[in-house]
Design an enzyme around this catalytic site. Structure first.
Site, mmCIF file in Angstrom:
data_model
loop_
_atom_site.group_PDB
_atom_site.id
_atom_site.type_symbol
_atom_site.label_atom_id
_atom_site.label_comp_id
_atom_site.label_asym_id
_atom_site.label_seq_id
_atom_site.Cartn_x
_atom_site.Cartn_y
_atom_site.Cartn_z
ATOM 1 N N LYS A 62 17.136 13.925 62.392
ATOM 2 C CA LYS A 62 16.869 12.698 61.642
ATOM 3 C C LYS A 62 15.682 11.963 62.263
ATOM 4 C CE LYS A 62 20.440 9.956 61.249
ATOM 5 N NZ LYS A 62 21.414 8.831 61.222
ATOM 6 N N LYS A 115 23.387 9.606 71.117
ATOM 7 C CA LYS A 115 24.430 8.810 70.439
ATOM 8 C C LYS A 115 25.481 8.433 71.458
ATOM 9 C CE LYS A 115 25.513 7.474 66.203
ATOM 10 N NZ LYS A 115 24.666 7.305 65.005
ATOM 11 N N ASP A 169 26.010 1.115 65.262
ATOM 12 C CA ASP A 169 26.545 2.099 64.311
ATOM 13 C C ASP A 169 27.857 1.454 63.839
ATOM 14 O OD1 ASP A 169 25.971 5.125 63.498
ATOM 15 O OD2 ASP A 169 28.124 4.970 63.718
HETATM 16 N N1 GLU Z 1 23.327 4.389 63.971
HETATM 17 C C1 GLU Z 1 22.164 4.530 63.146
HETATM 18 C C2 GLU Z 1 22.000 5.981 62.752
HETATM 19 O O1 GLU Z 1 22.980 6.660 62.537
HETATM 20 C C3 GLU Z 1 20.936 3.886 63.751
HETATM 21 C C4 GLU Z 1 20.532 4.351 65.098
HETATM 22 C C5 GLU Z 1 19.410 3.538 65.729
HETATM 23 O O2 GLU Z 1 18.906 2.613 65.118
HETATM 24 O O3 GLU Z 1 19.053 3.894 66.851
HETATM 25 O O4 GLU Z 1 20.932 6.499 62.579
#
Ligand code: GLU
Length: 445
Positions: free
Chosen positions: A114, A126, A166
């Protein structure tokens, strides 16, 4: 799957026992790599695939905290620093009782590709905890966040690892964690966390970005068919940040979202969601979707079944992983759904994805469709590094441009590897090749 890829998958299953969501996420990416490796066999050399499925570092820690009654609780904290080929590890923190090593690993793995798709120079990571913020007081949430950050601060930094929010982690939690980081490190490293408040280094549009991005992605997919969201009925799941701002952008583009949901059930509001009321209930009062129905004549709360039973033209799954299964996909298709854009991470099961692809509808996988959130986090880091602040229009224009580029990269990769219109293959192939090329350049590390 080709033999070489199949072997990598088998090893992942054997080494990460019971982590079914991680297996699922790896399987989907590896499956997409068949045509990529057939065309460019060097991607299977130098144990590149074996390296990409193995996190660079996994941190797991105890998070003790005291509740308002003086009772001590022990939660488990995680940070998985998966891949730093393209930049510092970047990805959210999830606080939810379902969190475990396998969940964080799947999310971290998805995040690699992503983030690569955003082209913003961010690696994948994460983290989170099995802490459940529901029903906890502000003071309890603060003590938990402080304890969590007391350990996490050793591992993060603006050029090392940059967490964000998140599920269960929003502006309030990021504030408490930033306060504790600053106190322990004696350093105002604004760029160590994203999703910050606007008065202390946050970026305009970050709150809206994931939901907006998922809708922009749907609009781009529709544009390839000469169509648009105008006049479309939209089925949305979830009632958090992603769902709320997906509803907002869909309304701005002339569509009519009629549903949202949380763990207590789903709401159908045929007249179209009253966004101000939804924001009041969820953002201001931190209430449940039932509170919306009490104040909105004509809206109904359904506590059995699934939101995907409601027919609509477009589906935006914005709740959580595997919330939309094969049966739900079949129901959606029977109801005339022609577009699915994933606001959540891996919300569709493999059976659902297969059903959508067989039916030939437009299907935008999360790692492309929901990349707007993390892309805007990278824009926040950029503003922090420059000690500057953009206005809403500037930040939104950048997000819109990034989402259009992600869409076009997926389309181009799908075409290059012989499956035009397959956004799953397109997203995986485009994300993978960007990371893989840099891993090769960096040598065996
Ligand atoms: N939790 C979000 C995601 O799944 C954003 C992560 C972020 O901004 O670092 O992409």
């Amino acid at each position: 799957m080709q033999d070489v890829v199949e072997k990598v998958y088998e090893q992942v299953v054997a080494r990460n026992r019971g982590e079914v969501e991680f297996h699922q996420a790896v399987h989907e990416v590896l499956e997409s790599l068949d045509p990529v490796i057939a065309k460019h066999p060097h991607y299977a050399e130098g144990a590149l695939l074996e390296r990409i499925v193995e996190p660079e570092r996994q941190i797991m820690f105890r998070v003790p905290w005291v509740d308002d009654a003086g009772q001590v609780h022990v939660n488990r904290g995680f940070r998985i620093e998966f891949n730093s080929a393209l930049g510092p590890y970047k990805g959210g923190l999830r606080f939810h009782p379902s969190v475990n090593a396998g969940i964080i690993k799947f999310l971290g793995f998805e995040q690699i590709f992503k983030n690569a798709l955003t082209a913003q120079g961010i690696g994948g990571g994460k983290g989170g905890s099995d802490f459940d913020p529901h029903g906890r007081s502000d003071a309890e949430v603060m003590r938990f966040c402080q304890s969590f950050m007391t350990e996490l601060q050793r591992h993060i930094g603006p050029s090392t690892d940059v967490p964000a929010g998140d599920i269960g982690v929003g502006g309030r939690e990021i504030g408490y964690m930033f306060g504790q980081y600053k106190r322990i490190r004696n350093s105002y490293d604004a760029g160590v966390l994203t999703g910050k408040g606007l008065a202390w280094g946050g970026s305009l549009v970050r709150t809206e970005a994931t939901g907006y991005g998922a809708v922009l992605f749907a609009q781009s997919m529709l544009a390839t068919k000469g169509d648009s969201l105008e006049g479309k009925k939209v089925i949305v799941s979830g009632a958090g940040n992603v769902a709320i701002y997906a509803i907002e952008k869909a309304q701005q583009l002339g569509a009519t979202p009629i549903t949202f949901s949380d763990s207590s059930g789903y709401v159908v509001d045929e007249a179209g969601v009253d966004l101000e009321l939804l924001k009041q209930v969820k953002e201001v009062e931190r209430g449940r979707v039932a509170d919306y129905v009490e104040r909105r004549p004509g809206a109904r709360l359904v506590t059995g079944g699934s939101v995907w039973d409601v027919p609509g033209d477009v589906a935006l799954p914005c709740a959580t992983q595997n919330e939309l299964d094969g049966d739900a996909a079949a129901t959606l298709l029977r109801g005339g759904c022609g577009v699915v854009s994933e606001g959540a991470n891996m919300p569709s099961t493999p059976e659902a994805v297969e059903a959508f692809q067989k039916a030939g509808i437009l299907f935008g996988p999360g790692k492309a469709a929901n990349a707007g959130g993390v892309a805007t986090s990278a824009l926040e880091m950029e503003q922090n590094a420059g000690r500057t602040r953009w206005d809403f229009a500037t930040a939104e224009a950048k997000l819109t441009g990034i989402m259009a580029d992600i869409h076009d990269s997926c389309v181009a990769a799908a075409e290059e590897y012989g499956r035009p219109g397959d956004y799953v293959l397109g997203a995986n192939a485009a994300g993978f090749t960007r990371v893989a090329d840099v891993m090769i350049a960096h040598g065996i590390v």
